[in-house]
Design a protein around this motif. Sequence first.
Motif, PDB file in Angstrom:
ATOM      1  N   LEU A 117       0.831  -1.207   0.000  1.00  0.00           N
ATOM      2  CA  LEU A 117       0.000   0.000   0.000  1.00  0.00           C
ATOM      3  C   LEU A 117       0.864   1.255   0.000  1.00  0.00           C
ATOM      4  N   VAL A 118       1.950   1.227   0.766  1.00  0.00           N
ATOM      5  CA  VAL A 118       2.875   2.373   0.780  1.00  0.00           C
ATOM      6  C   VAL A 118       3.514   2.551  -0.596  1.00  0.00           C
ATOM      7  N   ARG A 119       3.943   1.447  -1.199  1.00  0.00           N
ATOM      8  CA  ARG A 119       4.593   1.514  -2.508  1.00  0.00           C
ATOM      9  C   ARG A 119       3.648   2.046  -3.577  1.00  0.00           C
ATOM     10  N   ARG A 120       2.362   1.784  -3.430  1.00  0.00           N
ATOM     11  CA  ARG A 120       1.372   2.242  -4.414  1.00  0.00           C
ATOM     12  C   ARG A 120       0.947   3.683  -4.190  1.00  0.00           C
ATOM     13  N   GLY A 121       1.488   4.340  -3.180  1.00  0.00           N
ATOM     14  CA  GLY A 121       1.173   5.745  -2.949  1.00  0.00           C
ATOM     15  C   GLY A 121      -0.119   5.997  -2.206  1.00  0.00           C
ATOM     16  N   TYR A 122      -0.608   5.018  -1.455  1.00  0.00           N
ATOM     17  CA  TYR A 122      -1.823   5.208  -0.664  1.00  0.00           C
ATOM     18  C   TYR A 122      -1.561   6.176   0.486  1.00  0.00           C
ATOM     19  N   ASP A 123      -2.601   6.902   0.866  1.00  0.00           N
ATOM     20  CA  ASP A 123      -2.511   7.835   1.987  1.00  0.00           C
ATOM     21  C   ASP A 123      -2.254   7.065   3.285  1.00  0.00           C
ATOM     22  N   ARG A 124      -1.388   7.619   4.143  1.00  0.00           N
ATOM     23  CA  ARG A 124      -1.027   6.921   5.375  1.00  0.00           C
ATOM     24  C   ARG A 124      -2.231   6.702   6.298  1.00  0.00           C
ATOM     25  N   LEU A 125      -3.129   7.687   6.356  1.00  0.00           N
ATOM     26  CA  LEU A 125      -4.311   7.531   7.199  1.00  0.00           C
ATOM     27  C   LEU A 125      -5.185   6.380   6.695  1.00  0.00           C
ATOM     28  N   MET A 126      -5.317   6.271   5.384  1.00  0.00           N
ATOM     29  CA  MET A 126      -6.109   5.192   4.801  1.00  0.00           C
ATOM     30  C   MET A 126      -5.458   3.834   5.094  1.00  0.00           C
ATOM     31  N   ILE A 127      -4.143   3.755   4.910  1.00  0.00           N
ATOM     32  CA  ILE A 127      -3.428   2.496   5.144  1.00  0.00           C
ATOM     33  C   ILE A 127      -3.600   2.037   6.587  1.00  0.00           C
ATOM     34  N   SER A 128      -3.319   2.940   7.515  1.00  0.00           N
ATOM     35  CA  SER A 128      -3.366   2.588   8.932  1.00  0.00           C
ATOM     36  C   SER A 128      -4.774   2.184   9.355  1.00  0.00           C
ATOM     37  N   GLY A 129      -5.777   2.939   8.922  1.00  0.00           N
ATOM     38  CA  GLY A 129      -7.151   2.640   9.305  1.00  0.00           C
ATOM     39  C   GLY A 129      -7.643   1.320   8.749  1.00  0.00           C
ATOM     40  N   VAL A 130      -7.310   1.050   7.475  1.00  0.00           N
ATOM     41  CA  VAL A 130      -7.768  -0.183   6.830  1.00  0.00           C
ATOM     42  C   VAL A 130      -7.171  -1.407   7.522  1.00  0.00           C
ATOM     43  N   ILE A 131      -5.881  -1.383   7.817  1.00  0.00           N
ATOM     44  CA  ILE A 131      -5.228  -2.554   8.425  1.00  0.00           C
ATOM     45  C   ILE A 131      -5.735  -2.788   9.840  1.00  0.00           C
ATOM     46  N   GLN A 132      -5.880  -1.728  10.616  1.00  0.00           N
ATOM     47  CA  GLN A 132      -6.340  -1.905  11.998  1.00  0.00           C
ATOM     48  C   GLN A 132      -7.795  -2.354  12.059  1.00  0.00           C
ATOM     49  N   ALA A 133      -8.649  -1.710  11.263  1.00  0.00           N
ATOM     50  CA  ALA A 133     -10.070  -2.075  11.277  1.00  0.00           C
ATOM     51  C   ALA A 133     -10.269  -3.481  10.731  1.00  0.00           C
ATOM     52  N   GLY A 134      -9.578  -3.809   9.627  1.00  0.00           N
ATOM     53  CA  GLY A 134      -9.731  -5.127   9.028  1.00  0.00           C
ATOM     54  C   GLY A 134      -9.290  -6.241   9.955  1.00  0.00           C
TER      55      GLY A 134
END
Length: 441
Positions: A131-148
């Motif tokens: 997700l980081v390599r694809r340029g995703y927003d950090r807030l989106m990355i962190s929220g998706v992984i924790q919630a999922g």
Amino acid sequence: MDHNTIAILMFSTMLLMMITGQRVFGAIGFVAVIAALALWGPGGTDMGFSAVMKLMKWTPLLTLPMFVFMGYVMSESRLAEDLYRMFHVWFGPLPGGLAIGTILLMVMISVMNGLSVAGMAIGATIALPELVRRGYDRLMISGVIQAGSSLGILIPPSVVLVLFSLIARQPVSNLWLAGAVPGMLMAALFVLYIVIRCKLNPALAPPMPAEERARVSWPERFRLLRAGLLPVFIFVAMMVPFLNGWASLTEASVIGALASVAAALVKGRFTRAVFETATRQTLMITVMFMMIITAALSFGAVFDGLGAGRAINNFFLNSLGLAPWQVLVLMQASFLVMGMFLDDTAMLVIVAPVYVSLAKSLGFDLVWYGVLYTITCQIAYLTPPFGYNLFLMKAMAPPEFTLPVIYRSVFPFVLVMVATLVLVMVFPDLALWLPREVLGR
């Protein structure tokens, strides 16, 4: 000093010790031992011993190491990477597609593991770098992984629901089936939020470039779909014998662990290193859970010995004169507040026995109430200052994922969880329909 004041003092002291950074089992156990000695003298130490014996005699707890082992075999043998590659190829072209794939990956991991820690480990090691390599927003990355990753304690086979069955004396099969539809509903709402958010702001989650999509042939895409059959195989191998009465809960968990090992062997990835790492991590997490449960059982014995449970029941029903639904809302709200400070296992063993008896006296279905409790545990995992997943994310993520970023990222997903909680409260059949249809009760 009256008993109610002593109970409040015990609870506030325990919270204060946790705020100072003490380990959960140490804070709970210390307060329990000191209170028992002060109230009943040397004989009070028998409470802790009885708690240990009670724990050792509870055979369903044997499922805990089995489910943890399943998750780590999936992670260490890179079987989860195949799943993620499948979701990457099929959902990558969509805005937010890789975030959607991450949620779906967590759902797949959840049906093979009853804890959030395995999902968090897989998400942080496999999904996060991509997700980081694809340029995703950090807030989106962190929220998706924790919630999922939090879905693991609601979608069967959930260890939290196994523990709740001990407290509420309800069949685990009913609780597991009751958690399935709300868990899928929550995952669907996560996906819906991601889709809407990324439609409004595509820069948060850029799609896979067209030239990269062109390099993946259609035969390759369909070949990757076979990776999705793996969790289905493990889930069916474990749940069908259990639900049909051919195997006990413990035996079904062993079948699940063996099925995950068989899948890794077929892929040629079950090495000595994988076995050693999975076994070590399983031992560490199992011991941690047992220490917390033992300390919490000791605390609960002292707490109950003071009559705190009866005092709480009397306060809600007689002093406040509230209607049953008002009491239910207050109980869930108090779980959300306590979840900011307490481990979910500690909440379950200390507070849930009081609330379970209260819910039963108010005429609420305890299977349904178990689902409500588990959803509040999910929310507690993500709420500052002491949310379990928040600290796991900080420990596993790169340095640029600071605590402020991690805290801010979970806010929209917490709102989705609260919406799911409200829906299950208003429409109890979301939880009760499946066990009624499958088990006929």
